[in-house]
Design a protein around this motif. Structure first.
Motif, PDB file in Angstrom:
ATOM      1  N   GLY A 191       0.823  -1.202   0.000  1.00 36.32           N
ATOM      2  CA  GLY A 191       0.000   0.000   0.000  1.00 36.32           C
ATOM      3  C   GLY A 191       0.859   1.255   0.000  1.00 36.32           C
ATOM      4  N   GLU A 192       0.246   2.378  -0.294  1.00 31.45           N
ATOM      5  CA  GLU A 192       0.971   3.642  -0.290  1.00 31.45           C
ATOM      6  C   GLU A 192      -0.003   4.800  -0.125  1.00 31.45           C
ATOM      7  OE1 GLU A 192       1.372   4.632  -5.020  1.00 31.45           O
ATOM      8  OE2 GLU A 192       2.893   3.303  -4.152  1.00 31.45           O
ATOM      9  N   GLN A 193       0.566   5.953   0.214  1.00 33.46           N
ATOM     10  CA  GLN A 193      -0.244   7.164   0.389  1.00 33.46           C
ATOM     11  C   GLN A 193       0.358   8.265  -0.480  1.00 33.46           C
ATOM     12  OE1 GLN A 193       0.671  10.237   2.163  1.00 33.46           O
ATOM     13  NE2 GLN A 193      -1.346  11.105   1.747  1.00 33.46           N
ATOM     14  N   VAL A 194      -0.490   8.947  -1.236  1.00 31.74           N
ATOM     15  CA  VAL A 194      -0.031  10.014  -2.122  1.00 31.74           C
ATOM     16  C   VAL A 194      -0.967  11.218  -1.986  1.00 31.74           C
ATOM     17  CG1 VAL A 194       1.007   8.436  -3.780  1.00 31.74           C
ATOM     18  CG2 VAL A 194      -1.369   9.153  -4.080  1.00 31.74           C
ATOM     19  N   GLU A 195      -0.425  12.378  -2.292  1.00 35.81           N
ATOM     20  CA  GLU A 195      -1.237  13.588  -2.402  1.00 35.81           C
ATOM     21  C   GLU A 195      -1.289  13.956  -3.871  1.00 35.81           C
ATOM     22  OE1 GLU A 195       0.314  16.606   0.155  1.00 35.81           O
ATOM     23  OE2 GLU A 195      -0.256  15.546   1.997  1.00 35.81           O
ATOM     24  N   THR A 196      -2.495  14.138  -4.383  1.00 36.73           N
ATOM     25  CA  THR A 196      -2.664  14.366  -5.814  1.00 36.73           C
ATOM     26  C   THR A 196      -3.895  15.231  -6.033  1.00 36.73           C
ATOM     27  OG1 THR A 196      -2.831  13.254  -7.956  1.00 36.73           O
ATOM     28  CG2 THR A 196      -4.016  12.258  -6.107  1.00 36.73           C
ATOM     29  N   ARG A 197      -4.269  15.368  -7.291  1.00 34.69           N
ATOM     30  CA  ARG A 197      -5.467  16.131  -7.639  1.00 34.69           C
ATOM     31  C   ARG A 197      -6.411  15.239  -8.431  1.00 34.69           C
ATOM     32  NH1 ARG A 197      -4.583  20.017 -11.159  1.00 34.69           N
ATOM     33  NH2 ARG A 197      -2.543  19.205 -11.728  1.00 34.69           N
ATOM     34  N   ASP A 198      -7.686  15.267  -8.060  1.00 40.73           N
ATOM     35  CA  ASP A 198      -8.709  14.524  -8.774  1.00 40.73           C
ATOM     36  C   ASP A 198      -9.708  15.485  -9.401  1.00 40.73           C
ATOM     37  OD1 ASP A 198      -7.676  12.059  -8.344  1.00 40.73           O
ATOM     38  OD2 ASP A 198      -9.009  11.512  -6.692  1.00 40.73           O
ATOM     39  N   ARG A 199     -10.540  14.936 -10.285  1.00 41.59           N
ATOM     40  CA  ARG A 199     -11.523  15.753 -10.995  1.00 41.59           C
ATOM     41  C   ARG A 199     -12.927  15.354 -10.545  1.00 41.59           C
ATOM     42  NH1 ARG A 199     -10.951  15.764 -17.324  1.00 41.59           N
ATOM     43  NH2 ARG A 199     -11.216  13.529 -16.913  1.00 41.59           N
ATOM     44  N   ARG A 200     -13.723  16.346 -10.193  1.00 48.47           N
ATOM     45  CA  ARG A 200     -15.105  16.110  -9.784  1.00 48.47           C
ATOM     46  C   ARG A 200     -16.009  15.980 -11.017  1.00 48.47           C
ATOM     47  NH1 ARG A 200     -14.001  20.389  -5.712  1.00 48.47           N
ATOM     48  NH2 ARG A 200     -14.096  19.484  -3.611  1.00 48.47           N
ATOM     49  N   ARG A 201     -17.267  15.634 -10.745  1.00 49.43           N
ATOM     50  CA  ARG A 201     -18.250  15.472 -11.814  1.00 49.43           C
ATOM     51  C   ARG A 201     -18.454  16.763 -12.595  1.00 49.43           C
ATOM     52  NH1 ARG A 201     -23.776  15.326 -13.091  1.00 49.43           N
ATOM     53  NH2 ARG A 201     -24.512  13.320 -13.906  1.00 49.43           N
ATOM     54  N   ASP A 202     -18.362  17.925 -11.884  1.00 49.09           N
ATOM     55  CA  ASP A 202     -18.581  19.209 -12.557  1.00 49.09           C
ATOM     56  C   ASP A 202     -17.330  19.724 -13.261  1.00 49.09           C
ATOM     57  OD1 ASP A 202     -16.964  19.989 -10.477  1.00 49.09           O
ATOM     58  OD2 ASP A 202     -18.451  21.269  -9.494  1.00 49.09           O
ATOM     59  N   GLY A 203     -16.257  18.923 -13.253  1.00 47.18           N
ATOM     60  CA  GLY A 203     -15.030  19.304 -13.940  1.00 47.18           C
ATOM     61  C   GLY A 203     -14.032  20.037 -13.067  1.00 47.18           C
ATOM     62  N   SER A 204     -14.432  20.456 -11.865  1.00 43.26           N
ATOM     63  CA  SER A 204     -13.500  21.156 -10.980  1.00 43.26           C
ATOM     64  C   SER A 204     -12.500  20.175 -10.393  1.00 43.26           C
ATOM     65  CB  SER A 204     -14.263  21.859  -9.852  1.00 43.26           C
ATOM     66  OG  SER A 204     -14.936  20.913  -9.037  1.00 43.26           O
ATOM     67  N   LEU A 205     -11.339  20.681 -10.006  1.00 39.35           N
ATOM     68  CA  LEU A 205     -10.286  19.852  -9.446  1.00 39.35           C
ATOM     69  C   LEU A 205     -10.281  19.973  -7.926  1.00 39.35           C
ATOM     70  CD1 LEU A 205      -7.351  20.544 -11.938  1.00 39.35           C
ATOM     71  CD2 LEU A 205      -9.041  18.699 -11.977  1.00 39.35           C
ATOM     72  N   VAL A 206      -9.941  18.883  -7.256  1.00 41.24           N
ATOM     73  CA  VAL A 206      -9.884  18.865  -5.797  1.00 41.24           C
ATOM     74  C   VAL A 206      -8.572  18.212  -5.381  1.00 41.24           C
ATOM     75  CG1 VAL A 206     -11.179  16.689  -5.730  1.00 41.24           C
ATOM     76  CG2 VAL A 206     -11.021  18.088  -3.675  1.00 41.24           C
ATOM     77  N   GLU A 207      -7.894  18.814  -4.412  1.00 41.92           N
ATOM     78  CA  GLU A 207      -6.659  18.239  -3.880  1.00 41.92           C
ATOM     79  C   GLU A 207      -7.031  17.175  -2.851  1.00 41.92           C
ATOM     80  OE1 GLU A 207      -3.192  21.404  -3.856  1.00 41.92           O
ATOM     81  OE2 GLU A 207      -5.000  22.237  -2.974  1.00 41.92           O
ATOM     82  N   VAL A 208      -6.469  15.984  -3.007  1.00 36.22           N
ATOM     83  CA  VAL A 208      -6.848  14.865  -2.146  1.00 36.22           C
ATOM     84  C   VAL A 208      -5.603  14.128  -1.662  1.00 36.22           C
ATOM     85  CG1 VAL A 208      -9.126  14.459  -3.144  1.00 36.22           C
ATOM     86  CG2 VAL A 208      -7.123  13.372  -4.171  1.00 36.22           C
ATOM     87  N   SER A 209      -5.756  13.527  -0.492  1.00 35.71           N
ATOM     88  CA  SER A 209      -4.784  12.560   0.005  1.00 35.71           C
ATOM     89  C   SER A 209      -5.414  11.180  -0.173  1.00 35.71           C
ATOM     90  CB  SER A 209      -4.473  12.820   1.480  1.00 35.71           C
ATOM     91  OG  SER A 209      -3.704  11.771   2.029  1.00 35.71           O
ATOM     92  N   VAL A 210      -4.749  10.305  -0.931  1.00 35.14           N
ATOM     93  CA  VAL A 210      -5.297   8.978  -1.245  1.00 35.14           C
ATOM     94  C   VAL A 210      -4.417   7.911  -0.605  1.00 35.14           C
ATOM     95  CG1 VAL A 210      -5.978   7.376  -3.055  1.00 35.14           C
ATOM     96  CG2 VAL A 210      -6.224   9.839  -3.421  1.00 35.14           C
ATOM     97  N   THR A 211      -5.023   7.105   0.267  1.00 38.18           N
ATOM     98  CA  THR A 211      -4.333   5.969   0.873  1.00 38.18           C
ATOM     99  C   THR A 211      -4.873   4.694   0.237  1.00 38.18           C
ATOM    100  OG1 THR A 211      -4.102   7.160   2.964  1.00 38.18           O
ATOM    101  CG2 THR A 211      -3.803   4.769   3.016  1.00 38.18           C
ATOM    102  N   SER A 212      -3.991   3.915  -0.394  1.00 43.29           N
ATOM    103  CA  SER A 212      -4.394   2.706  -1.113  1.00 43.29           C
ATOM    104  C   SER A 212      -3.831   1.481  -0.405  1.00 43.29           C
ATOM    105  CB  SER A 212      -3.897   2.744  -2.558  1.00 43.29           C
ATOM    106  OG  SER A 212      -4.387   3.896  -3.224  1.00 43.29           O
TER     107      SER A 212
END
Length: 690
Positions: free
Chosen positions: A213-234
């Motif tokens: 597993g790993e944890q990263v900070e990245t940017r995802d895209r919402r349904r409305d096209g806006s970007l959100v900064e997220v921390s993702v732990t997989s």
């Protein structure tokens, strides 16, 4: 279960618990029911199968009485060992149904399957009980886990081995805007911002291949096209054999956290009010320019500007108007600069501009242009308008090995000369000052010495208030100078004093007056705080003066508090630490003033054994309207509390600031909201009849 036994009166229908002959035995009946072409199973084998069966087997009369029970049924229903046969079963046994029943006697759960059989010539129910307690508990755990996942504020997403979405909770719906039905079966990379797809695909394959597993900070895209900064732990999902068959991802919105981090990073190098560089960052830029001037002979100029009669703006219109004027002046300065020029706010109403590759004539023209730009500033406020002017001192850097401190001192001296000539003036000096300029500086020093000899300095006292009770047990002593019919604040003369040895005389004058005042007030009097200059640090003679003064007067420990500016202390940490230790031996308490003005402050606290922190007034003043400043002040309060240090907030000038400071647990405050500085006469000890 434990109901009364039913009695039968018909001779043709003997009691259900009467002895049976071989023809009436259920095993015998079962054997007779076998198909004609099937060899009969030996009776002992059938008995053994029924007896040893792990499932509970019951024969129940239509009226609910137990007619037969094997050992497993007895263990499930009667762990104490009492007989089941002849008792009420207590559970509806409906043929053709499969139900779950709770068994209170044992705390277990069983699955019951019911069918109709012929029992001793009469219909009955055959109930098979299989214990499913562990399955029920596991199912409940799964349900609880599913409820927790669904209620989580984080987005929790389950993926198969190809990276397609299999589960999608309410937190994911809220974060990304997609419903569960829209996302199930779709690739998780659908959510990745366009410029992160490649990196996300690589990370996905890496986890599925390695199972780590790993944890990263990245940017995802919402349904409305806006970007959100997220921390993702997989994390990998494995089957019973340990093979990776999918992935669980937990995504959290860190947009606000990253925004605060960016603002704090910005504040490390910038002035929060104007957005210009701060003093620390300007020192770095200036050091680079000084090195270029020394090595290559590059001509450059440092402009130091000060708003004319700014104190009148604050006194007449208030600090809010003063802040607006400073912002407008900052804008007026930056709009006239080149891309290569550097503008900074040094504090208060003082600005600096660094002009690379600029000679004296170019610097003069630039300063005049900036004066014109500032003159155009017209600030509407309340029922009037505020007009602004500024004066500049210029230090010319060209072909000389000088330090940033020397460059600033030269520009400061030039600005002093500009101010002395009147409003809206520009004065330029070379960093290699000639005899005439040295003479001018000596003249200023002489004026300050004369002021000391003529007793034109005086002390004003500002109360330091305990925020929880309103009590006042401490005053800060502030220096003032009578000059040409005006009462000057330290900002008007300390720069010149610090360029000469007169600052040491001022430090001694303030200390002696404070010691006298403390002595006259007695043991029950308030504590007095004095501000010492950077030159005081490492001054052994001044330390002896303080030590002997406290001892000879018999003052109580902590009766005198010494303040050192953070900017002075962190520039000479080792000397400051020794000086603080000496003050402690002299029974003085020590405060670090203007704490938080530089975001390297927390690091230095490990080396400075001070007793209290005075939170930078700019932070406190801006705090009611700035989330970042609120976070910084709260962090200072938390750190100080953890280190056992008292906290004093400066520039408390509003009810909102006062309420926030109390909320953060700051103990003391001073400012116009709590009490203004007042003239304070130190009694003459020679008049004491004792």
């Amino acid at each position: 279960m434990a109901g009364p036994r039913r009695k039968r009166t018909s001779r043709k229908d003997p009691p259900c618990n009467a002895p049976r002959n071989a023809a009436q035995d259920p095993v015998q009946n079962t054997a007779q029911d076998l198909p004609r072409d099937t060899p009969p199973v030996p009776e002992p084998a059938i008995r053994q199968l029924i007896s040893d069966n792990a499932d509970g087997i019951l024969v129940v009369h239509p009226g609910g009485v137990v007619l037969f029970a094997n050992a497993a049924a007895s263990r499930l229903l009667r762990p104490q060992g009492s007989p089941l046969v002849g008792t009420e079963f207590g559970h509806p046994a409906v043929a053709g149904e499969v139900t779950e029943i709770d068994l209170p006697a044992t705390g277990r759960v069983a699955e019951m399957r019911v069918s109709t059989i012929n029992w001793e010539g009469a219909p009955a129910r055959l109930a098979s009980l299989r214990e499913i307690t562990e399955r029920r508990l596991a199912e409940r755990s799964r349900q609880q886990l599913a409820a927790i996942v669904e209620a989580s504020g984080d987005a929790i997403i389950g993926l198969d081995a190809q990276g397609n979405i299999e589960t999608w909770n309410a937190g994911a719906e809220q974060l990304y805007g997609y419903t569960r039905s829209e996302m199930l079966g779709r690739p998780v990379l659908t959510l990745a911002a366009p410029d992160t797809v490649t990196a996300r695909r690589t990370a996905l394959h890496r986890l599925l291949d390695t199972g780590r597993g790993e944890q990263v900070e990245t940017r995802d895209r919402r349904r409305d096209g806006s970007l959100v900064e997220v921390s993702v732990t997989s994390s990998p999902i494995r089957d019973v054999g340990g093979r990776v068959v999918g992935m669980a991802c937990v995504a959290r919105d860190i947009g606000e956290q990253k925004r605060v981090e960016r603002e704090l990073t910005f504040l490390a190098d910038h002035d929060p009010l104007t957005g210009l560089l701060n003093r620390r960052r300007l020192s770095n830029e200036l050091a680079h320019q000084c090195a270029l001037a020394a090595r290559y002979g590059d001509a450059s100029a440092l402009l130091l500007g000060d708003i004319d009669r700014f104190k009148e703006v604050n006194d007449s219109w208030g600090h809010q108007a003063g802040d607006e004027v400073i912002r407008r002046v900052a804008d007026a300065i930056t709009e006239r600069l080149r891309d290569t020029d550097v503008a900074a706010r040094l504090g208060g109403d003082e600005f600096a501009v660094l002009l690379p590759r600029t000679d004296r004539a170019g610097a003069q023209r630039a300063a005049e242009s900036l004066c014109q730009s500032v003159e155009a500033v017209d600030v509407p406020f309340a029922d009037g308008r505020i007009k602004v002017r500024i004066s500049f001192g210029i230090a010319i850097l060209e072909g000389q090995a000088i330090s940033p401190e020397q460059a600033l001192a030269t520009a400061d001296l030039a600005m002093y000369e500009a101010k002395r000539e009147g409003n809206r003036r520009v004065v330029a000096l070379d960093t290699g000052l000639g005899p005439e300029h040295i003479a001018e500086d000596l003249a200023v020093t002489g004026q300050l010495h004369s002021a000391l000899a003529e007793q034109r300095f005086e002390l004003h006292a500002q109360p330091v208030v305990h925020l929880a009770t309103g009590a006042v047990s401490q005053f800060e002593l502030l220096l003032r100078l009578h000059q040409d019919g005006q009462l000057l604040l330290p900002e008007a003369f300390l720069g010149a004093a610090e360029r000469s040895d007169v600052i040491r005389d001022l430090d001694r004058w303030v200390v002696e007056r404070a010691l006298d005042l403390t002595d006259r007030r007695g043991d029950d009097g308030p504590t007095f705080t004095v501000n010492l200059s950077a030159a005081a640090i490492g001054d052994g003679d001044l330390l002896d003066l303080i030590s002997h003064g406290i001892r000879d007067r018999g003052l109580a420990p902590g009766a005198l508090n010494v303040e050192l500016r953070e900017s002075a202390a962190v520039g000479q940490l080792e000397a400051t630490r020794h000086f603080v230790e000496g003050l402690h031996r002299a029974r003085c308490s020590v405060s670090l003033d203007d704490f938080g003005s530089g975001l390297g402050s927390f690091h230095e606290l490990r080396y400075l054994p001070v007793d209290s922190l005075k939170i930078d007034g700019g932070l406190v003043h801006r705090m009611p309207h700035s989330t970042v400043d609120q976070l910084v002040v709260k962090a200072i309060a938390d750190v100080a509390r953890g280190l056992g240090q008292q906290m004093v907030a400066k520039h408390v000038d509003s009810d909102r600031a006062l309420a926030l400071l109390r909320e953060y647990g700051v103990e003391y405050g001073q400012g116009f909201r709590l009490g203004r500085p007042r003239p304070l006469e130190v009694p003459d000890r020679t008049s004491d009849p004792d």
